[in-house]
Write a protein that holds these residues in place. Structure first.
Motif, PDB file in Angstrom:
ATOM      1  N   PHE A  97       0.811  -1.217   0.000  1.00 17.91           N
ATOM      2  CA  PHE A  97       0.000   0.000   0.000  1.00 17.91           C
ATOM      3  C   PHE A  97       0.847   1.270   0.000  1.00 17.91           C
ATOM      4  CE2 PHE A  97      -2.608  -3.300   1.979  1.00 17.91           C
ATOM      5  CZ  PHE A  97      -3.743  -3.227   1.178  1.00 17.91           C
ATOM      6  N   VAL A 100      -0.430   5.031  -0.613  1.00 18.21           N
ATOM      7  CA  VAL A 100      -1.867   5.193  -0.406  1.00 18.21           C
ATOM      8  C   VAL A 100      -2.080   5.946   0.900  1.00 18.21           C
ATOM      9  CG1 VAL A 100      -4.091   4.033  -0.080  1.00 18.21           C
ATOM     10  CG2 VAL A 100      -2.385   3.057  -1.642  1.00 18.21           C
ATOM     11  N   VAL A 102      -4.014   7.091   4.072  1.00 16.05           N
ATOM     12  CA  VAL A 102      -5.097   6.647   4.948  1.00 16.05           C
ATOM     13  C   VAL A 102      -5.782   7.890   5.504  1.00 16.05           C
ATOM     14  CG1 VAL A 102      -5.680   5.378   7.049  1.00 16.05           C
ATOM     15  CG2 VAL A 102      -3.898   4.519   5.530  1.00 16.05           C
ATOM     16  N   VAL A 106     -10.808   5.878   4.544  1.00 14.54           N
ATOM     17  CA  VAL A 106     -10.031   4.908   3.767  1.00 14.54           C
ATOM     18  C   VAL A 106      -9.434   3.872   4.703  1.00 14.54           C
ATOM     19  CG1 VAL A 106      -7.968   4.603   2.333  1.00 14.54           C
ATOM     20  CG2 VAL A 106      -9.488   6.532   1.921  1.00 14.54           C
ATOM     21  N   ARG A 107      -9.611   2.604   4.348  1.00 12.46           N
ATOM     22  CA  ARG A 107      -9.041   1.487   5.097  1.00 12.46           C
ATOM     23  C   ARG A 107      -8.217   0.629   4.146  1.00 12.46           C
ATOM     24  NH1 ARG A 107     -11.055   4.419   8.138  1.00 12.46           N
ATOM     25  NH2 ARG A 107     -12.418   4.020   9.894  1.00 12.46           N
ATOM     26  N   LEU A 108      -7.132   0.089   4.650  1.00  6.43           N
ATOM     27  CA  LEU A 108      -6.269  -0.792   3.872  1.00  6.43           C
ATOM     28  C   LEU A 108      -6.481  -2.209   4.362  1.00  6.43           C
ATOM     29  CD1 LEU A 108      -3.015   1.377   4.030  1.00  6.43           C
ATOM     30  CD2 LEU A 108      -4.922   1.517   2.396  1.00  6.43           C
ATOM     31  N   THR A 109      -6.838  -3.116   3.446  1.00  9.07           N
ATOM     32  CA  THR A 109      -7.103  -4.491   3.861  1.00  9.07           C
ATOM     33  C   THR A 109      -6.243  -5.480   3.083  1.00  9.07           C
ATOM     34  OG1 THR A 109      -8.956  -4.843   2.316  1.00  9.07           O
ATOM     35  CG2 THR A 109      -9.492  -3.974   4.506  1.00  9.07           C
ATOM     36  N   TYR A 132     -14.404   0.317  -3.281  1.00 12.76           N
ATOM     37  CA  TYR A 132     -13.129  -0.347  -3.044  1.00 12.76           C
ATOM     38  C   TYR A 132     -12.320  -0.429  -4.327  1.00 12.76           C
ATOM     39  CZ  TYR A 132     -15.104  -4.668  -5.001  1.00 12.76           C
ATOM     40  OH  TYR A 132     -15.665  -5.597  -5.820  1.00 12.76           O
ATOM     41  N   PHE A 143      -4.729  -7.069  -2.289  1.00 20.08           N
ATOM     42  CA  PHE A 143      -4.556  -5.845  -1.511  1.00 20.08           C
ATOM     43  C   PHE A 143      -5.646  -4.867  -1.927  1.00 20.08           C
ATOM     44  CE2 PHE A 143      -0.524  -7.918  -2.462  1.00 20.08           C
ATOM     45  CZ  PHE A 143      -0.258  -8.396  -1.181  1.00 20.08           C
ATOM     46  N   VAL A 145      -7.994  -1.383  -1.124  1.00 18.48           N
ATOM     47  CA  VAL A 145      -8.234  -0.093  -0.484  1.00 18.48           C
ATOM     48  C   VAL A 145      -9.749   0.074  -0.422  1.00 18.48           C
ATOM     49  CG1 VAL A 145      -7.911   2.400  -0.625  1.00 18.48           C
ATOM     50  CG2 VAL A 145      -6.095   0.854  -1.418  1.00 18.48           C
ATOM     51  N   LEU A 173      -4.626  -3.838   7.419  1.00 13.79           N
ATOM     52  CA  LEU A 173      -3.173  -3.918   7.323  1.00 13.79           C
ATOM     53  C   LEU A 173      -2.525  -3.829   8.698  1.00 13.79           C
ATOM     54  CD1 LEU A 173      -0.573  -3.995   5.609  1.00 13.79           C
ATOM     55  CD2 LEU A 173      -0.726  -1.491   5.477  1.00 13.79           C
TER      56      LEU A 173
END
Length: 186
Positions: A97, A100, A102, A106-109, A132, A143, A145, A173
């Motif tokens: 990520f 990117v 945050v 916004v979430r990072l998964t 997403y 990955f 977002v 993340l």
């Protein structure tokens, strides 16, 4: 000489939708399988343990054994996405990520996959609703977002469309990093 490795079992469908299982019970169920140094991280189905280091076929057999035991004891299927702690650390070290930003929306998964994404799945991919973006993937991980809409985010079951037949479970993340750290300490 037998070598062991630390595995992390990312469980899908545990402690959601009325399927509540205390981590103490999950650890005991893994112990019943003869797995050693069993630990867990938070209530969302993250169990780590040590077991004999094995090849891909052996890992598939171990995964199937865990899934069968959990289904038998809990009364519902629990897909298990099994990774070594080193594999999880390699994902984190790759910084998927990077760049990117945050924000509160916004979430990072990190999405652990039981099967690779279909060859025709376009990456990068932005959902039609813009909630997403799949920004990258390898055979076992995607990955994503996530853009919150009205405080809600898309669930893992619909991320890759109906053509994806595998199991998926998502972790933020930062949670993935904490799980890896806890597994290393165990």
């Amino acid at each position: 000489m037998t070598t062991t490795t630390t595995y992390i079992a990312f469980l899908r469908a545990v402690n959601v939708g009325g399927r509540t299982v205390k981590m103490e019970r999950l650890r005991a169920l893994f112990g019943e399988l003869g797995l050693e140094r069993v630990g867990s991280y938070i209530q969302s189905g993250n169990v780590f343990f040590t077991a004999e280091d094995t090849d891909a076929a052996g890992r598939a057999a171990l995964t199937a054994r865990i899934e069968h035991h959990l289904a038998e004891r809990l009364g519902f299927p629990v897909p298990v996405l099994l990774r070594t702690v080193d594999e999880v650390q390699a994902v984190l070290d790759a910084e998927p990520f990077a760049g990117v930003e945050v924000t509160p929306d916004v979430r990072l998964t990190v999405n652990f996959l039981s099967e690779p994404l279909p060859a025709d799945f376009p990456i990068p991919f932005t959902s039609p609703k813009g909630d997403y973006e799949v920004i990258g993937a390898d055979p076992g991980t995607a990955f994503v977002v996530v853009h919150l809409r009205n405080g809600k985010w898309v669930t893992t079951g619909s991320l890759f469309g109906k053509s994806y037949q595998g199991s998926v479970t998502s972790r933020f993340l930062h949670t993935t990093a904490k799980i890896a750290a806890a597994a290393r300490k165990a």
